[in-house]
Structure formats: C-alpha cells, structure tokens
Scaffold this motif. Structure first.
Motif, PDB file in Angstrom:
ATOM      1  N   GLU A 149       8.219  -4.537  -7.542  1.00 22.56           N
ATOM      2  CA  GLU A 149       9.323  -5.490  -7.384  1.00 22.56           C
ATOM      3  C   GLU A 149      10.413  -5.256  -8.435  1.00 22.56           C
ATOM      4  O   GLU A 149      11.602  -5.181  -8.113  1.00 22.56           O
ATOM      5  CB  GLU A 149       8.764  -6.900  -7.587  1.00 22.56           C
ATOM      6  CG  GLU A 149       9.225  -7.920  -6.564  1.00 22.56           C
ATOM      7  CD  GLU A 149       8.379  -9.184  -6.716  1.00 22.56           C
ATOM      8  OE1 GLU A 149       8.821 -10.067  -7.463  1.00 22.56           O
ATOM      9  OE2 GLU A 149       7.276  -9.241  -6.121  1.00 22.56           O
ATOM     10  N   ILE A 150       9.993  -5.145  -9.692  1.00 24.07           N
ATOM     11  CA  ILE A 150      10.937  -4.948 -10.803  1.00 24.07           C
ATOM     12  C   ILE A 150      11.725  -3.648 -10.635  1.00 24.07           C
ATOM     13  O   ILE A 150      12.936  -3.604 -10.831  1.00 24.07           O
ATOM     14  CB  ILE A 150      10.192  -4.957 -12.163  1.00 24.07           C
ATOM     15  CG1 ILE A 150       9.680  -6.372 -12.483  1.00 24.07           C
ATOM     16  CG2 ILE A 150      11.097  -4.477 -13.298  1.00 24.07           C
ATOM     17  CD1 ILE A 150       8.698  -6.430 -13.652  1.00 24.07           C
ATOM     18  N   LEU A 151      11.024  -2.575 -10.252  1.00 27.39           N
ATOM     19  CA  LEU A 151      11.664  -1.258 -10.143  1.00 27.39           C
ATOM     20  C   LEU A 151      12.497  -1.111  -8.866  1.00 27.39           C
ATOM     21  O   LEU A 151      13.370  -0.256  -8.786  1.00 27.39           O
ATOM     22  CB  LEU A 151      10.606  -0.147 -10.201  1.00 27.39           C
ATOM     23  CG  LEU A 151       9.867   0.001 -11.542  1.00 27.39           C
ATOM     24  CD1 LEU A 151       8.690   0.957 -11.393  1.00 27.39           C
ATOM     25  CD2 LEU A 151      10.800   0.483 -12.640  1.00 27.39           C
ATOM     26  N   GLY A 152      12.183  -1.918  -7.868  1.00 27.75           N
ATOM     27  CA  GLY A 152      12.956  -1.847  -6.624  1.00 27.75           C
ATOM     28  C   GLY A 152      12.513  -0.752  -5.673  1.00 27.75           C
ATOM     29  O   GLY A 152      13.200  -0.428  -4.712  1.00 27.75           O
ATOM     30  N   PHE A 153      11.366  -0.147  -5.942  1.00 25.70           N
ATOM     31  CA  PHE A 153      10.760   0.822  -5.003  1.00 25.70           C
ATOM     32  C   PHE A 153       9.256   0.813  -5.262  1.00 25.70           C
ATOM     33  O   PHE A 153       8.794   0.353  -6.312  1.00 25.70           O
ATOM     34  CB  PHE A 153      11.345   2.236  -5.183  1.00 25.70           C
ATOM     35  CG  PHE A 153      11.002   2.916  -6.486  1.00 25.70           C
ATOM     36  CD1 PHE A 153       9.960   3.829  -6.561  1.00 25.70           C
ATOM     37  CD2 PHE A 153      11.740   2.656  -7.646  1.00 25.70           C
ATOM     38  CE1 PHE A 153       9.642   4.455  -7.763  1.00 25.70           C
ATOM     39  CE2 PHE A 153      11.424   3.277  -8.855  1.00 25.70           C
ATOM     40  CZ  PHE A 153      10.378   4.189  -8.912  1.00 25.70           C
ATOM     41  N   ARG A 154       8.490   1.319  -4.281  1.00 29.31           N
ATOM     42  CA  ARG A 154       7.026   1.258  -4.427  1.00 29.31           C
ATOM     43  C   ARG A 154       6.516   2.458  -5.229  1.00 29.31           C
ATOM     44  O   ARG A 154       6.088   3.476  -4.682  1.00 29.31           O
ATOM     45  CB  ARG A 154       6.353   1.186  -3.051  1.00 29.31           C
ATOM     46  CG  ARG A 154       6.614  -0.141  -2.328  1.00 29.31           C
ATOM     47  CD  ARG A 154       5.667  -0.370  -1.160  1.00 29.31           C
ATOM     48  NE  ARG A 154       4.264  -0.411  -1.541  1.00 29.31           N
ATOM     49  CZ  ARG A 154       3.655  -1.477  -2.085  1.00 29.31           C
ATOM     50  NH1 ARG A 154       4.335  -2.579  -2.335  1.00 29.31           N
ATOM     51  NH2 ARG A 154       2.370  -1.423  -2.377  1.00 29.31           N
ATOM     52  N   ILE A 155       6.559   2.291  -6.527  1.00 34.32           N
ATOM     53  CA  ILE A 155       6.086   3.362  -7.419  1.00 34.32           C
ATOM     54  C   ILE A 155       4.589   3.600  -7.207  1.00 34.32           C
ATOM     55  O   ILE A 155       4.099   4.718  -7.362  1.00 34.32           O
ATOM     56  CB  ILE A 155       6.388   3.040  -8.903  1.00 34.32           C
ATOM     57  CG1 ILE A 155       6.147   4.295  -9.775  1.00 34.32           C
ATOM     58  CG2 ILE A 155       5.595   1.836  -9.411  1.00 34.32           C
ATOM     59  CD1 ILE A 155       6.663   4.199 -11.186  1.00 34.32           C
ATOM     60  N   THR A 156       3.869   2.546  -6.776  1.00 37.68           N
ATOM     61  CA  THR A 156       2.425   2.703  -6.549  1.00 37.68           C
ATOM     62  C   THR A 156       2.133   3.732  -5.458  1.00 37.68           C
ATOM     63  O   THR A 156       1.177   4.499  -5.569  1.00 37.68           O
ATOM     64  CB  THR A 156       1.770   1.356  -6.182  1.00 37.68           C
ATOM     65  OG1 THR A 156       2.536   0.743  -5.145  1.00 37.68           O
ATOM     66  CG2 THR A 156       1.705   0.416  -7.381  1.00 37.68           C
ATOM     67  N   ASP A 157       2.963   3.779  -4.417  1.00 39.50           N
ATOM     68  CA  ASP A 157       2.755   4.765  -3.339  1.00 39.50           C
ATOM     69  C   ASP A 157       2.815   6.190  -3.894  1.00 39.50           C
ATOM     70  O   ASP A 157       2.028   7.061  -3.505  1.00 39.50           O
ATOM     71  CB  ASP A 157       3.818   4.602  -2.231  1.00 39.50           C
ATOM     72  CG  ASP A 157       3.651   3.290  -1.466  1.00 39.50           C
ATOM     73  OD1 ASP A 157       2.643   2.587  -1.711  1.00 39.50           O
ATOM     74  OD2 ASP A 157       4.527   2.956  -0.635  1.00 39.50           O
ATOM     75  N   ILE A 158       3.775   6.417  -4.813  1.00 34.23           N
ATOM     76  CA  ILE A 158       3.931   7.764  -5.391  1.00 34.23           C
ATOM     77  C   ILE A 158       2.788   8.054  -6.365  1.00 34.23           C
ATOM     78  O   ILE A 158       2.234   9.150  -6.387  1.00 34.23           O
ATOM     79  CB  ILE A 158       5.303   7.905  -6.101  1.00 34.23           C
ATOM     80  CG1 ILE A 158       6.446   7.568  -5.125  1.00 34.23           C
ATOM     81  CG2 ILE A 158       5.485   9.326  -6.636  1.00 34.23           C
ATOM     82  CD1 ILE A 158       7.826   7.485  -5.754  1.00 34.23           C
TER      83      ILE A 158
END
Length: 291
Positions: free
Chosen positions: A36-45
C-alpha cells in the motif's frame, strides 16, 4: 551479549519473505501495508519475480529492508538485542527493529533513498570494485594516489574492501591495486558509486526526508556505519544516517567495537548469510547464526 545484524543490497533472492507471509498473520499484514505504502505489489516481485525484476532500483532496497524488518518483528519476545548494526541499507532495518524509526517511516525513507541513489547514478558514469588481499592503509593510499574520484567505500573485513568512484578512476585504481599486490581487484555489477562523493546529490535529497522524519531513542545501542560506534541519541542517529550515503561503511570497525563492548553472538536478520561470513572473518571466536 546478543548482537543482531541486518544485511544490505545484494542479499535479495527470488522467494524472499514468502514463507513469512504464508505462515504469520503479522508478517502478512506488514507486507500488505508495504504494498500500500509503495503503491505497487512488491510482494509479487519478492516471491515470484526474476533476478532482473528484483534488481530494479525501486524494488531491491525496499525488498531487503522488508524481509529483514518483518522477520525481526515476527521473532516477538525472542528478539532481545543488546546491540544492533546494519550494513549500508541494513542500517535502516536495524533502526526500525530497535524502535528508533517506525515501520512506515523506515520503508518510505528506504524507497526515497533508492530513487535518490538511482538519480545520482544516472548523473555521471560511476561504479564500485572489490579489492581482495590488501590491508586498509594500502587501499586508501592507492585511492589517494589515483587521478579522479575514487575512495574506500566498504570496509567489509580485513583484506576485503570495496572502492567506489568515477568509472575511469576505478579502472586505474584496480590496475594500481594489482600492482600493489592485491589478489584481485574486480569491478562489481552495480549501478553507481555508492558511499562516495558521487552520491552527494542523493545525500542532499535524502537529508531533507530524514530531517522531516521523527526518530525515537532505540531500545539498545545502534552501531552506525559512519562512526562505527554505539549511538543512542536520535539527533546523532539522524546526522550519521545523512552522512552515510557519501561516507564509507565501516563494517570491520563496527563489528570489532561491538565485540570489544561485549558482543558474544551475532544473529543475521534478513536474506542471505553474507554478514555471518564477514563477522567470522573479523573474529572467528564469536558465534554466528541466522534468525
């Protein structure tokens, strides 16, 4: 006494943090908050991405930070540090784990740091190189004698330093290091000259963000990269964090000082095991483990 250490950039790997996410409700919540904070799904990467995707500037630093911090948070009551330290980027993880910085603020600063460093890298051709088999003083002398910007950037362990600066100056310095007796002097696959004067534009940009962030007194001393000594005052922590981008990472000195101050075991919190290896090279007597 227990010392907890937090790795820096380069420790990332595909699948990092996935087990934490799947097995801990607290970890899952923190990872989702980060998306949410980063604005993209860093977890997917982090969980499924390729090595190249993980190497993206906006991903690498926040990914390593997240893996470390979430892991520290899930240790719960077992996480009782007498002292902490982090290697370069890892210093932010250490500060959050020790309560000097909130999770949200730490993540925002790490993200801003990554972007500011990327901009500085694009401004001028620069790089880093690993120098093996020379003592610190010789490396420093060769850097000083080399034309152009080139400095000792990472004091990783005795006989293993990283130099940083303008690409041409690094090429010249690598040749001179070999002539001075280095076993190896080879350029690293990095985007720029971290921990050198070449990062000055990034330092200025990050300084404003750090100044605007609230820091608290940590639960234990933080051995920061710049002084390599124990720091607990929030204002001093801020100052050192601002200097960190253009100053060397004094890892050898930090570990030596932690041991001198009573550290008997070092636990690495985060991806990889690089720091455990470095600690053993600095002092083979101390116990090391992974969190």
């Amino acid at each position: 006494m227990k010392a907890y250490v937090f790795p820096g950039q380069g420790a990332q790997f595909t699948g990092m943090g996935k087990e934490l996410y799947e097995n801990s409700a607290e970890a899952k919540e923190l990872f989702e908050k980060a998306n949410e904070i980063l604005g993209f799904r860093i977890t997917d990467i982090m969980f499924e991405g390729t090595a190249d995707e993980l190497k993206q500037t906006k991903v690498t630093q926040p990914a390593v930070f997240l893996h470390s911090v979430v892991l520290a948070k899930t240790l719960g009551a077992d996480f009782k540090p007498d002292m902490v330290a982090g290697h370069s980027l890892g210093e932010f993880s250490a500060l959050v784990a020790a309560g000097a910085l909130s999770f949200e603020d730490g993540l925002k600063l790490v993200s801003q740091r990554a972007m500011a460093m990327q901009k500085a890298c694009e401004a001028a051709p620069s790089t880093m190189a690993a120098v093996l088999g020379l003592d610190d003083k010789t490396v420093e002398e060769v850097c000083e004698a080399t034309e152009g910007v080139v400095v000792a950037a990472n004091y990783n362990c005795p006989g293993q330093l990283v130099i940083s600066g303008e690409t041409e100056a690094i090429d010249r310095a690598c040749e001179a290091m070999k002539e001075a007796g280095a076993k190896r002097a080879l350029k690293l696959p990095v985007g720029g000259a971290f921990h050198s004067p070449m990062m000055e534009p990034a330092r200025e940009e990050l300084a404003a963000a750090i100044e605007a962030t609230t820091f608290a007194k940590p639960v234990c001393p933080v051995y920061q990269n710049v002084p390599a000594t124990a720091v607990t005052e929030p204002e001093t922590i801020k100052e050192n964090l601002i200097k960190q981008l253009t100053a060397p990472v004094k890892w050898t000195q930090s570990v030596q000082n932690m041991i001198a101050d009573g550290a008997t075991e070092f636990t690495e919190v985060g991806p990889g095991n690089v720091l455990q290896g470095l600690v053993k090279k600095i002092n083979k007597e101390v116990a090391t483990s992974a969190a």
